[in-house]
Design an enzyme around this catalytic site. Structure first.
Site, PDB file in Angstrom:
ATOM      1  N   MET A 127       0.888  14.904  18.231  1.00 55.49           N
ATOM      2  CA  MET A 127      -0.170  15.719  17.629  1.00 55.49           C
ATOM      3  C   MET A 127       0.337  17.152  17.443  1.00 55.49           C
ATOM      4  O   MET A 127      -0.456  18.090  17.292  1.00 55.49           O
ATOM      5  CB  MET A 127      -1.436  15.681  18.485  1.00 55.49           C
ATOM      6  CG  MET A 127      -1.999  14.258  18.566  1.00 55.49           C
ATOM      7  SD  MET A 127      -3.746  14.194  18.938  1.00 55.49           S
ATOM      8  CE  MET A 127      -3.770  14.940  20.550  1.00 55.49           C
TER       9      MET A 127
ATOM     10  N   ALA B  18       2.264  20.887  18.185  1.00 58.26           N
ATOM     11  CA  ALA B  18       2.412  21.878  19.258  1.00 58.26           C
ATOM     12  C   ALA B  18       3.512  21.384  20.195  1.00 58.26           C
ATOM     13  O   ALA B  18       3.320  21.251  21.411  1.00 58.26           O
ATOM     14  CB  ALA B  18       1.089  22.118  19.985  1.00 58.26           C
TER      15      ALA B  18
ATOM     16  N   GLY C 212       8.877  18.176  26.263  1.00 54.07           N
ATOM     17  CA  GLY C 212       8.495  16.786  26.546  1.00 54.07           C
ATOM     18  C   GLY C 212       8.598  15.950  25.277  1.00 54.07           C
ATOM     19  O   GLY C 212       9.197  14.866  25.275  1.00 54.07           O
ATOM     20  N   HIS C 213       8.022  16.463  24.191  1.00 52.40           N
ATOM     21  CA  HIS C 213       8.105  15.754  22.906  1.00 52.40           C
ATOM     22  C   HIS C 213       9.571  15.620  22.481  1.00 52.40           C
ATOM     23  O   HIS C 213      10.005  14.560  22.014  1.00 52.40           O
ATOM     24  CB  HIS C 213       7.364  16.526  21.804  1.00 52.40           C
ATOM     25  CG  HIS C 213       5.882  16.637  21.993  1.00 52.40           C
ATOM     26  ND1 HIS C 213       5.254  17.838  22.192  1.00 52.40           N
ATOM     27  CD2 HIS C 213       4.906  15.696  21.979  1.00 52.40           C
ATOM     28  CE1 HIS C 213       3.945  17.638  22.297  1.00 52.40           C
ATOM     29  NE2 HIS C 213       3.705  16.351  22.184  1.00 52.40           N
TER      30      HIS C 213
ATOM     31  N   GLN D  43      -9.745  10.575  18.056  1.00 54.21           N
ATOM     32  CA  GLN D  43      -9.498  10.345  19.486  1.00 54.21           C
ATOM     33  C   GLN D  43     -10.056  11.459  20.366  1.00 54.21           C
ATOM     34  O   GLN D  43      -9.906  11.414  21.590  1.00 54.21           O
ATOM     35  CB  GLN D  43      -8.013  10.132  19.754  1.00 54.21           C
ATOM     36  CG  GLN D  43      -7.136  11.365  19.642  1.00 54.21           C
ATOM     37  CD  GLN D  43      -5.675  11.004  19.796  1.00 54.21           C
ATOM     38  OE1 GLN D  43      -5.054  10.430  18.902  1.00 54.21           O
ATOM     39  NE2 GLN D  43      -5.080  11.327  20.941  1.00 54.21           N
TER      40      GLN D  43
ATOM     41  N   GLN E 201      -2.138   5.426  28.012  1.00 54.54           N
ATOM     42  CA  GLN E 201      -1.915   5.288  26.563  1.00 54.54           C
ATOM     43  C   GLN E 201      -0.693   4.398  26.302  1.00 54.54           C
ATOM     44  O   GLN E 201      -0.731   3.504  25.446  1.00 54.54           O
ATOM     45  CB  GLN E 201      -1.710   6.674  25.947  1.00 54.54           C
ATOM     46  CG  GLN E 201      -1.220   6.660  24.513  1.00 54.54           C
ATOM     47  CD  GLN E 201      -1.213   8.052  23.903  1.00 54.54           C
ATOM     48  OE1 GLN E 201      -2.228   8.527  23.414  1.00 54.54           O
ATOM     49  NE2 GLN E 201      -0.071   8.726  23.932  1.00 54.54           N
TER      50      GLN E 201
ATOM     51  N   SER F 164       0.801  20.175  25.363  1.00 54.29           N
ATOM     52  CA  SER F 164       0.439  21.132  24.304  1.00 54.29           C
ATOM     53  C   SER F 164      -0.721  22.009  24.756  1.00 54.29           C
ATOM     54  O   SER F 164      -0.874  23.138  24.303  1.00 54.29           O
ATOM     55  CB  SER F 164       0.042  20.378  23.039  1.00 54.29           C
ATOM     56  OG  SER F 164       1.079  19.514  22.658  1.00 54.29           O
TER      57      SER F 164
HETATM   58  P1  PAJ Z   1       0.697  14.124  22.104  1.00 50.64           P
HETATM   59  O1  PAJ Z   1      -0.183  14.565  23.212  1.00 50.64           O
HETATM   60  O2  PAJ Z   1       1.200  15.150  21.133  1.00 50.64           O
HETATM   61  O3  PAJ Z   1       1.928  13.391  22.726  1.00 50.64           O
HETATM   62  C1  PAJ Z   1       2.856  12.758  21.912  1.00 50.64           C
HETATM   63  C2  PAJ Z   1       3.783  11.946  22.804  1.00 50.64           C
HETATM   64  O4  PAJ Z   1       4.502  12.827  23.661  1.00 50.64           O
HETATM   65  C3  PAJ Z   1       3.009  10.974  23.709  1.00 50.64           C
HETATM   66  O5  PAJ Z   1       3.713   9.749  23.785  1.00 50.64           O
HETATM   67  C4  PAJ Z   1       3.007  11.709  25.035  1.00 50.64           C
HETATM   68  O6  PAJ Z   1       2.896  10.848  26.161  1.00 50.64           O
HETATM   69  C5  PAJ Z   1       4.357  12.383  24.989  1.00 50.64           C
HETATM   70  N1  PAJ Z   1       4.392  13.530  25.908  1.00 50.64           N
HETATM   71  C6  PAJ Z   1       3.545  14.565  25.954  1.00 50.64           C
HETATM   72  N2  PAJ Z   1       3.874  15.390  26.978  1.00 50.64           N
HETATM   73  C7  PAJ Z   1       4.948  14.843  27.576  1.00 50.64           C
HETATM   74  C8  PAJ Z   1       5.754  15.201  28.704  1.00 50.64           C
HETATM   75  N3  PAJ Z   1       5.506  16.299  29.422  1.00 50.64           N
HETATM   76  N4  PAJ Z   1       6.791  14.401  29.038  1.00 50.64           N
HETATM   77  C9  PAJ Z   1       7.045  13.259  28.318  1.00 50.64           C
HETATM   78  N5  PAJ Z   1       6.316  12.863  27.257  1.00 50.64           N
HETATM   79  C10 PAJ Z   1       5.294  13.641  26.889  1.00 50.64           C
HETATM   80  O7  PAJ Z   1      -0.243  11.385  22.803  1.00 50.64           O
HETATM   81  C11 PAJ Z   1      -0.553  11.836  21.713  1.00 50.64           C
HETATM   82  O8  PAJ Z   1      -0.060  13.008  21.207  1.00 50.64           O
HETATM   83  C12 PAJ Z   1      -1.500  11.108  20.766  1.00 50.64           C
HETATM   84  O9  PAJ Z   1      -2.431  10.384  21.513  1.00 50.64           O
HETATM   85  C13 PAJ Z   1      -0.782  10.175  19.763  1.00 50.64           C
HETATM   86  C14 PAJ Z   1      -0.027   9.049  20.471  1.00 50.64           C
HETATM   87  C15 PAJ Z   1       0.180  10.985  18.881  1.00 50.64           C
HETATM   88  C16 PAJ Z   1      -1.839   9.527  18.838  1.00 50.64           C
HETATM   89  O10 PAJ Z   1      -2.552  10.479  18.160  1.00 50.64           O
END
Ligand code: PAJ
Length: 283
Positions: free
Chosen positions: A30, A32, A36-37, A61, A156, A189
């Site tokens: 999503m 930002a 992690g991303h 969501q 998730q 984010s």
């Molecule tokens: P978002 O919160 O942007 O996260 C996108 C992906 O990054 C997810 O798989 C989430 O688990 C992972 N992620 C976020 N922070 C993390 C971290 N600190 N360490 C490892 N992975 C991390 O999750 C979503 O978006 C939405 O629900 C989405 C799947 C995109 C559907 O809209």
């Protein structure tokens, strides 16, 4: 870096990759973006020839309208960050709501063998219907070979694995470890929206999870849960929504520990208006 706002243009490029037999790794986000991303994108690139990263704040969501409105939208910086990973091998899909939903911004209703009723499913009404809807649609658009999800959102991740299994979607779902700030706070984010004071105390969440893990070695789940709830009561800046020790596979709260099962502790906490989640493997 190629950035698409439109699924038909993206599809053309994807067809092109497919005719060249290139493997496509997909990282839905999503935006930002944070490290992690990026760790997911790096993993995707290490296992595939190209990574598609979607940046889309999915309205269906969000159970809380204010959270949706205030969700950070930083596409330009996201693109710059992705360029630090690779300029040539990453394709960004950043659609407008209409490109994904047309004029029917609604979620489908899903059953995920009961996984959807626990924790985030119980506390955020409709959340996993929204997640299921968008991820299924994105899988149809991107048609990836592999898709990468963080254990940060462990429920998730399990739900997406179930979605793929129940709907026979030909994609391999890969879980990736939680990336943390130096002080232990799980990157999110939403962290950018924390006040200075809330940011200072937020590492308490992971500290408490680590202590819970140690205690779980010798104590019952009930005992550990009570202990955690007591710790949070002493921390006025953080309000515990839930702490649950659950079976890793079913996500059902543990009643009696079994040595044959694996467990995880899950936590949701309010730091002011900001809702933070985290989890840890216990055995
Ligand atoms: P978002 O919160 O942007 O996260 C996108 C992906 O990054 C997810 O798989 C989430 O688990 C992972 N992620 C976020 N922070 C993390 C971290 N600190 N360490 C490892 N992975 C991390 O999750 C979503 O978006 C939405 O629900 C989405 C799947 C995109 C559907 O809209």
């Amino acid at each position: 870096m190629k950035v698409f706002h439109n699924k038909s243009e993206l599809s053309q490029l994807i067809d092109n990759f497919k005719t060249k037999n290139m493997l496509i790794g997909f990282v839905p986000t999503m935006g930002a973006l944070h490290e992690g991303h990026l760790s997911l994108v790096e993993k995707a690139l290490s296992e595939n020839q190209v990574a598609v990263v979607s940046v889309f704040v999915n309205p269906t969501q969000f159970d809380n309208q204010e959270d949706l409105v205030k969700y950070p939208r930083t596409l330009e910086t996201d693109i710059e960050l992705l360029k630090t990973v690779s300029d040539h091998k990453i394709v960004v899909y950043a659609p407008a709501v209409e490109d994904v939903y047309g004029d029917d911004v609604k979620s489908q209703s899903f059953k995920f063998d009961g996984l959807e009723n626990e924790m985030e499913g119980a506390f955020r009404e409709g959340h996993f219907n929204g997640v299921g809807t968008i991820v299924k649609r994105l899988f149809e658009i991107v048609t990836p070979n592999r898709a990468y999800f963080g254990e940060k959102d462990f429920q998730q991740l399990q739900i997406i694995k179930k979605l793929v299994e129940l709907h026979h979607i030909p994609v391999k779902v890969i879980g990736c470890p939680i990336h943390r700030a130096e002080d232990g706070l799980a990157m999110s984010s939403r962290n950018t929206r924390l006040t200075e004071n809330h940011r200072k105390v937020a590492p308490f969440i992971y500290e408490t999870l680590k202590s819970a893990k140690t205690k779980f070695g010798t104590k019952s789940a009930k005992n550990v849960t009570e202990w955690v709830e007591k710790q949070f009561k002493k921390q006025p800046l953080l309000e515990l929504e839930y702490f649950i020790i659950a079976d890793t596979d079913t996500l059902k709260p543990v009643k009696r520990k079994s040595t044959k099962k694996t467990y995880r502790a899950f936590v949701a906490v309010y730091a002011g208006d900001i809702r933070l989640i985290d989890n840890i493997a216990l055995n």
